[in-house]
Design a protein around this motif. Structure first.
Motif, PDB file in Angstrom:
ATOM      1  N   SER A 298       0.619  -1.153  -0.505  1.00 53.19           N
ATOM      2  CA  SER A 298       0.003  -0.316   0.110  1.00 53.19           C
ATOM      3  C   SER A 298       0.699   1.116   0.221  1.00 53.19           C
ATOM      4  O   SER A 298       0.342   2.411  -0.387  1.00 53.19           O
ATOM      5  CB  SER A 298      -0.809   0.007   1.225  1.00 53.19           C
ATOM      6  N   LEU A 299       1.505   1.707   0.011  1.00 51.31           N
ATOM      7  CA  LEU A 299       3.047   1.847   0.673  1.00 51.31           C
ATOM      8  C   LEU A 299       3.274   2.628  -0.510  1.00 51.31           C
ATOM      9  O   LEU A 299       4.012   2.240  -1.660  1.00 51.31           O
ATOM     10  CB  LEU A 299       4.171   2.032   1.097  1.00 51.31           C
ATOM     11  N   LYS A 300       2.853   4.318  -1.128  1.00 52.80           N
ATOM     12  CA  LYS A 300       3.426   5.191  -2.089  1.00 52.80           C
ATOM     13  C   LYS A 300       4.609   5.850  -1.599  1.00 52.80           C
ATOM     14  O   LYS A 300       4.654   6.385  -2.507  1.00 52.80           O
ATOM     15  CB  LYS A 300       2.080   5.734  -3.318  1.00 52.80           C
TER      16      LYS A 300
ATOM     17  N   LYS B 141       6.760   7.737  -5.090  1.00 56.90           N
ATOM     18  CA  LYS B 141       7.392   8.936  -4.706  1.00 56.90           C
ATOM     19  C   LYS B 141       8.998   8.370  -3.650  1.00 56.90           C
ATOM     20  O   LYS B 141       8.001   8.642  -2.080  1.00 56.90           O
ATOM     21  CB  LYS B 141       6.833  10.274  -4.629  1.00 56.90           C
ATOM     22  N   LEU B 142       9.829   9.106  -3.968  1.00 59.36           N
ATOM     23  CA  LEU B 142      10.753   8.265  -2.685  1.00 59.36           C
ATOM     24  C   LEU B 142      11.498  10.129  -2.634  1.00 59.36           C
ATOM     25  O   LEU B 142      12.174  10.265  -3.359  1.00 59.36           O
ATOM     26  CB  LEU B 142      11.054   7.116  -3.369  1.00 59.36           C
ATOM     27  N   ILE B 143      11.731  10.446  -1.577  1.00 58.86           N
ATOM     28  CA  ILE B 143      12.352  11.762  -0.953  1.00 58.86           C
ATOM     29  C   ILE B 143      13.972  11.633  -0.171  1.00 58.86           C
ATOM     30  O   ILE B 143      13.519  10.924   0.672  1.00 58.86           O
ATOM     31  CB  ILE B 143      10.917  12.555  -0.523  1.00 58.86           C
TER      32      ILE B 143
ATOM     33  N   THR C  74      16.061   2.959 -14.982  1.00 62.52           N
ATOM     34  CA  THR C  74      15.477   1.206 -15.814  1.00 62.52           C
ATOM     35  C   THR C  74      14.100   1.273 -15.078  1.00 62.52           C
ATOM     36  O   THR C  74      13.095   1.360 -15.965  1.00 62.52           O
ATOM     37  CB  THR C  74      16.547   0.553 -15.360  1.00 62.52           C
ATOM     38  N   VAL C  75      14.396   1.561 -13.724  1.00 62.79           N
ATOM     39  CA  VAL C  75      12.801   1.477 -13.239  1.00 62.79           C
ATOM     40  C   VAL C  75      11.982   2.968 -13.991  1.00 62.79           C
ATOM     41  O   VAL C  75      10.226   2.107 -14.551  1.00 62.79           O
ATOM     42  CB  VAL C  75      13.042   1.471 -11.668  1.00 62.79           C
ATOM     43  N   LYS C  76      11.738   3.329 -14.367  1.00 59.26           N
ATOM     44  CA  LYS C  76      11.264   4.511 -15.135  1.00 59.26           C
ATOM     45  C   LYS C  76      10.757   3.934 -16.809  1.00 59.26           C
ATOM     46  O   LYS C  76       9.409   4.947 -16.380  1.00 59.26           O
ATOM     47  CB  LYS C  76      11.702   5.842 -15.137  1.00 59.26           C
ATOM     48  N   GLN C  77      11.305   3.036 -16.571  1.00 62.24           N
ATOM     49  CA  GLN C  77      11.089   2.810 -18.080  1.00 62.24           C
ATOM     50  C   GLN C  77      10.085   2.168 -17.966  1.00 62.24           C
ATOM     51  O   GLN C  77       9.009   1.634 -19.446  1.00 62.24           O
ATOM     52  CB  GLN C  77      12.037   1.765 -18.522  1.00 62.24           C
ATOM     53  N   THR C  78       9.185   1.144 -16.827  1.00 63.01           N
ATOM     54  CA  THR C  78       8.772   0.386 -16.040  1.00 63.01           C
ATOM     55  C   THR C  78       7.379   1.290 -15.957  1.00 63.01           C
ATOM     56  O   THR C  78       6.067   0.794 -15.714  1.00 63.01           O
ATOM     57  CB  THR C  78       8.938  -1.232 -16.303  1.00 63.01           C
ATOM     58  N   ARG C  79       7.831   2.106 -15.239  1.00 62.87           N
ATOM     59  CA  ARG C  79       6.563   2.628 -14.243  1.00 62.87           C
ATOM     60  C   ARG C  79       6.728   4.181 -13.750  1.00 62.87           C
ATOM     61  O   ARG C  79       7.945   3.749 -13.606  1.00 62.87           O
ATOM     62  CB  ARG C  79       5.603   1.593 -13.149  1.00 62.87           C
ATOM     63  N   ARG C  80       5.761   4.580 -13.583  1.00 60.62           N
ATOM     64  CA  ARG C  80       5.743   5.927 -12.977  1.00 60.62           C
ATOM     65  C   ARG C  80       7.074   6.280 -11.727  1.00 60.62           C
ATOM     66  O   ARG C  80       6.671   5.523 -11.051  1.00 60.62           O
ATOM     67  CB  ARG C  80       4.877   6.553 -13.311  1.00 60.62           C
TER      68      ARG C  80
ATOM     69  N   HIS D 276       9.049   9.260  -8.945  1.00 57.00           N
ATOM     70  CA  HIS D 276      10.188  10.506  -8.983  1.00 57.00           C
ATOM     71  C   HIS D 276      10.478  10.490  -7.943  1.00 57.00           C
ATOM     72  O   HIS D 276      10.110   9.888  -6.300  1.00 57.00           O
ATOM     73  CB  HIS D 276       7.872  11.473  -8.758  1.00 57.00           C
ATOM     74  N   VAL D 277      11.720  10.481  -7.595  1.00 52.02           N
ATOM     75  CA  VAL D 277      13.215  10.244  -6.861  1.00 52.02           C
ATOM     76  C   VAL D 277      13.519  11.782  -6.353  1.00 52.02           C
ATOM     77  O   VAL D 277      13.972  12.507  -7.359  1.00 52.02           O
ATOM     78  CB  VAL D 277      13.710   9.125  -7.297  1.00 52.02           C
ATOM     79  N   GLU D 278      13.666  12.558  -5.518  1.00 51.69           N
ATOM     80  CA  GLU D 278      14.569  13.965  -5.555  1.00 51.69           C
ATOM     81  C   GLU D 278      15.730  13.137  -4.317  1.00 51.69           C
ATOM     82  O   GLU D 278      15.670  12.775  -3.183  1.00 51.69           O
ATOM     83  CB  GLU D 278      13.167  14.225  -4.669  1.00 51.69           C
TER      84      GLU D 278
END
Length: 491
Positions: A285-287, A316-318, A334-340, A342-344
């Motif tokens: 569940s964690l997003k 979203k990983l901050i 690589t991960v962005k190619q398969t799913r949306r 956002h990492v800061e």
């Protein structure tokens, strides 16, 4: 537009009559609104005159609004009373902000009475009002009959001693958002909060800047583990550390509701992050996860944070103020190619990654045990008679126990102990100070340990319930149900 409206009428005269009636209706609504404001202003001015205080133009300007903001107005008790007497029957009031008001004895009584009478207020903000102890107790008693859905009690000096009162707030069925940032809940007396959290209807909880660590962290995580409503949890600027991360991991393994978790600046070093990842990777569940400003080296980001990217559904990983390496950025790409996702992060540097085996050695727990050495020995002996346990330790059959035999005992049990631990055990039992323990000394020492243990039984039980979250406890593979060491009878 006027031409279109005109076609709807049979004649120009009918249309002009329509416009005239429309204008009158608008003027009537405006007049009623002004009249309502004027009436409230008259009531407020009469109240000010009766209690001998000056009228506040800031309040008069907001008197007809559904949201009234009197934050940092430094209201005294009589000014508070005049405001409450004016709005107590206002059925349009939805939000009230009294932050910065010094809630002395008369003021919090006026607030309590107002909350009992007004049933339309949904948002209440009372930050920096020195609400704690008996003041908090009185206000909470009135809140239980209100319809408040949003409550902000930040920066009020609420302490561990107020935990029982906070537990009552958590049981409110109408409350959905609770903010308790910048208080001092710390580590003690948080069990009641954890118990209430398990069945709370809250959807958002902010416990940031509260000095929560060790026992407090464990109890809060245990409560959330059973909760089925909470979606957003802010634990930033506390001290969850290793023990807190172990308990959070246990929570995340079973909780399937929480979507947003903020762990900014929580002393999460690599060993703690490893413990946390075990729970994060099993949670669906964690997003949103915020790990900003934690001591995570750039060389570890590929192995640790990369695991979060690849094995979770987090989008979203901050990681503010955290430096990553190029391999982590490659994994992200690589991960962005398969799913949306956002990492800061702070910056990327050409730092080589540490492989898993080397990292495991570097984050290995220190060779110390967090239990008292005598209690530790007593736990080892618990299933055996003292004489049988003596014979088991005495490998060479010389009827005396030496340093090396004690060291071998702990080694086979899988417990990393230091020389100081062995020194304390030998010093306690060695009555003739010859450096060895004979059977009579061991039996006498066993009796004294039992006496000490009986005297501290209650405290030991409390401590052992939290010890299982420590690094050394987990290293020793102690049964979390019985708190007994997993030792073979034949060694």
């Amino acid at each position: 537009m006027e031409k279109i409206e005109c076609r709807m009428f049979r004649s120009d005269t009918a249309y002009l009559l329509y416009l005239q009636q429309k204008t009158k209706a608008e003027r009537k609504d405006e007049l009623e609104k002004n009249t309502s404001k004027e009436k409230k202003a008259v009531v407020y001015k009469d109240e000010c005159r009766r209690h001998g205080v000056s009228c506040l133009s800031r309040f008069i300007r907001q008197i007809e609004f559904s949201n009234i903001d009197m934050s940092n107005a430094r209201l005294n008790s009589l000014e508070v009373l005049t405001i409450f007497n004016t709005i107590k029957t206002d059925h349009t009031l939805r939000e009230l902000n009294l932050s910065g008001t010094n809630m002395d004895c008369p003021s919090y009584k006026y607030l309590s009475n107002f909350l009992r009478k007004n049933h339309t207020l949904s948002n209440l903000v009372i930050q920096k009002c020195a609400i704690h102890g008996e003041t908090l107790k009185a206000i909470v008693a009135s809140l239980m009959t209100s319809h408040i859905t949003f409550l902000d009690l930040g920066n009020n000096g609420i302490q561990d001693n107020d935990s029982e009162i906070l537990a009552e707030i958590l049981t409110m069925k109408t409350l959905k958002e609770l903010y308790l940032s910048h208080n001092r809940l710390e580590t003690r007396n948080t069990k009641s909060i954890g118990t209430s959290l398990a069945y709370s209807a809250l959807e958002t909880l902010d416990l940031s800047w509260n000095h929560i660590r060790f026992i407090g962290a464990i109890e809060i995580a245990k409560g959330i583990k059973k909760n089925r409503k909470l979606r957003r949890l802010n634990l930033s600027w506390n001290g969850f550390g290793f023990e807190g991360c172990v308990s959070l991991a246990e929570m995340l393994e079973t909780n399937d509701v929480l979507t947003d978790l903020d762990l900014t600046n929580n002393r999460i070093h690599p060993p703690a992050l490893i413990a946390l990842i075990r729970g994060v990777t099993q949670n669906s569940s964690l997003k949103v996860l915020n790990l900003s400003m934690n001591p995570i080296p750039a060389s570890y980001t590929c192995t640790l944070l990369g695991t979060i990217l690849k094995n979770t559904s987090i989008y979203k990983l901050i990681l503010k103020k955290i430096v990553v390496n190029e391999e982590f950025v490659d994994i992200l790409r690589t991960v962005k190619q398969t799913r949306r996702i956002h990492v800061e992060y702070e910056i990327c540097l050409p730092v080589s990654s540490v492989d898993s085996q080397t990292m495991s050695k570097q984050v290995r727990p220190p060779r110390l045990f967090n239990l008292d050495p005598l209690n530790l020995l007593f736990m080892l002996k618990e299933k055996n008679r003292a004489q049988d346990f003596f014979n088991k330790i005495n490998r060479n059959g010389d009827d005396v126990l030496s340093y090396e035999e004690f060291r071998e005992l702990f080694k086979k049990a899988g417990i990393p102990v230091s020389q100081l631990v062995l020194d304390k055990i030998i010093e306690f039992m060695d009555q003739n100070k010859d450096g060895n323990i004979d059977l009579s000394e061991f039996l006498d020492g066993d009796k004294r340990i039992k006496k000490i243990s009986r005297g501290q039984a209650k405290e030991n039980m409390r401590r052992e319930s939290y010890t299982k979250y420590s690094r050394s406890f987990r290293k020793a593979k102690i049964d979390s149900q019985t708190f007994r060491l997993n030792i073979e009878t034949d060694q």
